[in-house]
Design a protein around this motif. Structure first.
Motif, PDB file in Angstrom:
ATOM      1  N   CYS A  65       0.829  -1.205   0.000  1.00 44.54           N
ATOM      2  CA  CYS A  65       0.000   0.000   0.000  1.00 44.54           C
ATOM      3  C   CYS A  65       0.867   1.261   0.000  1.00 44.54           C
ATOM      4  N   ILE A  66       1.915   1.258   0.819  1.00 45.29           N
ATOM      5  CA  ILE A  66       2.809   2.412   0.874  1.00 45.29           C
ATOM      6  C   ILE A  66       3.467   2.627  -0.488  1.00 45.29           C
ATOM      7  N   GLY A  67       3.931   1.527  -1.085  1.00 48.31           N
ATOM      8  CA  GLY A  67       4.622   1.623  -2.368  1.00 48.31           C
ATOM      9  C   GLY A  67       3.732   2.074  -3.505  1.00 48.31           C
ATOM     10  N   SER A  68       2.441   1.752  -3.422  1.00 49.22           N
ATOM     11  CA  SER A  68       1.513   2.096  -4.505  1.00 49.22           C
ATOM     12  C   SER A  68       0.618   3.293  -4.174  1.00 49.22           C
ATOM     13  N   GLY A  69       0.820   3.883  -2.987  1.00 47.40           N
ATOM     14  CA  GLY A  69       0.035   5.058  -2.614  1.00 47.40           C
ATOM     15  C   GLY A  69      -1.427   4.748  -2.352  1.00 47.40           C
ATOM     16  N   LYS A  70      -1.713   3.546  -1.853  1.00 46.03           N
ATOM     17  CA  LYS A  70      -3.091   3.134  -1.587  1.00 46.03           C
ATOM     18  C   LYS A  70      -3.309   2.922  -0.093  1.00 46.03           C
ATOM     19  N   ALA A  78     -10.518  -1.140  -2.172  1.00 45.94           N
ATOM     20  CA  ALA A  78     -10.916  -2.388  -2.838  1.00 45.94           C
ATOM     21  C   ALA A  78     -10.084  -2.645  -4.090  1.00 45.94           C
ATOM     22  N   GLU A  79      -9.841  -1.595  -4.871  1.00 43.15           N
ATOM     23  CA  GLU A  79      -9.107  -1.741  -6.128  1.00 43.15           C
ATOM     24  C   GLU A  79      -7.644  -1.368  -5.914  1.00 43.15           C
ATOM     25  N   ARG A  80      -6.854  -2.327  -5.476  1.00 46.21           N
ATOM     26  CA  ARG A  80      -5.422  -2.092  -5.284  1.00 46.21           C
ATOM     27  C   ARG A  80      -4.675  -3.401  -5.453  1.00 46.21           C
ATOM     28  N   LEU A  81      -3.351  -3.295  -5.602  1.00 45.19           N
ATOM     29  CA  LEU A  81      -2.507  -4.478  -5.703  1.00 45.19           C
ATOM     30  C   LEU A  81      -2.525  -5.222  -4.384  1.00 45.19           C
ATOM     31  N   ARG A  82      -2.814  -6.516  -4.438  1.00 48.72           N
ATOM     32  CA  ARG A  82      -2.757  -7.358  -3.247  1.00 48.72           C
ATOM     33  C   ARG A  82      -2.405  -8.782  -3.664  1.00 48.72           C
TER      34      ARG A  82
END
Length: 217
Positions: free
Chosen positions: A183-188, A193-197
């Motif tokens: 989340c920190i790396g992708s600014g999320k 719900a819509e993020r890299l996981r």
């Protein structure tokens, strides 16, 4: 992925603990020429491939490949191509790669003929006994389906299997901290719900016993 930045520190740390270091890299292979920068997006620009050095010559070839990925093939990521790999494959072992590899992508799309063609090309590049079918089990359905296809290809091509586990953190219970770092790396935010996981909690450095148990299951 695509770099050797930590190779020397990794090598020295392993030797200090009496562990045999195996130097390698998960490289980005251009879908065509490394000089072609016309792909419409990241997914069309490259595939993944696992390379492991078996000798000092292999290590130097790995450094040459990764360096050329930055100086000649960079497009979204530092990419090599099969032509360059063919010139610098001595002393290297190749594994067919993860779900994002050329072989894995073909098999996810139901294109077993395309996967077989890619295996033939990599087999020619590396030579007998230096290219393996890479199987992983992180509890992902796509992965299970691709593994079943790889077993069929093993039987029809004679290529051997190599079981690996994609490790993005050290211990199983590090998965939450890793998710926060994503989340920190992708600014999320974690709640987005819509993020890299990552789909499961299996992306850690498994013990030999755990890998053996996976094989039996």
């Amino acid at each position: 992925h695509g770099n050797m930045f930590g190779a020397v520190a990794f090598y020295d740390a392993c030797r200090a603990q009496g562990v045999k270091p195996i130097l390698g890299c998960e490289v980005y292979v251009a879908t065509g020429s490394r000089h072609d920068k016309q792909a419409s997006g990241i997914r069309e620009a490259y595939n993944h491939l696992t390379l492991l050095a078996t000798s000092n010559e292999g290590y130097h070839n790995l450094v040459k490949l990764v360096s050329a990925g930055y100086t000649e093939g960079f497009y979204h990521r530092p990419r090599i191509d099969k032509e360059l790999l063919g010139r610098h494959s001595a002393g290297l072992v190749g594994l067919s790669g993860c779900l994002s590899s050329e072989v894995g992508t073909h098999l996810r799309n139901g294109n077993e003929a395309g996967a077989r063609k890619a295996l033939g090309e990599f087999g020619d590049i590396f030579g007998p006994g230096r290219f393996y079918l890479e199987v992983m089990d992180h509890g992902i359905e796509d992965q299970n389906r691709v593994n079943r296809a790889l077993y069929r290809l093993r039987d029809s091509t004679g290529l051997k299997l190599c079981a690996t586990n994609d490790a993005h953190y050290l211990h199983r219970d590090d998965h939450q901290a890793h998710d926060v770092l994503l989340c920190i790396g992708s600014g999320k935010k974690v709640a987005d719900a819509e993020r890299l996981r990552f789909d499961t909690q299996e992306f850690y450095l498994k013990s030999a016993e755990e890998m053996a148990a996976d094989r039996k299951s």
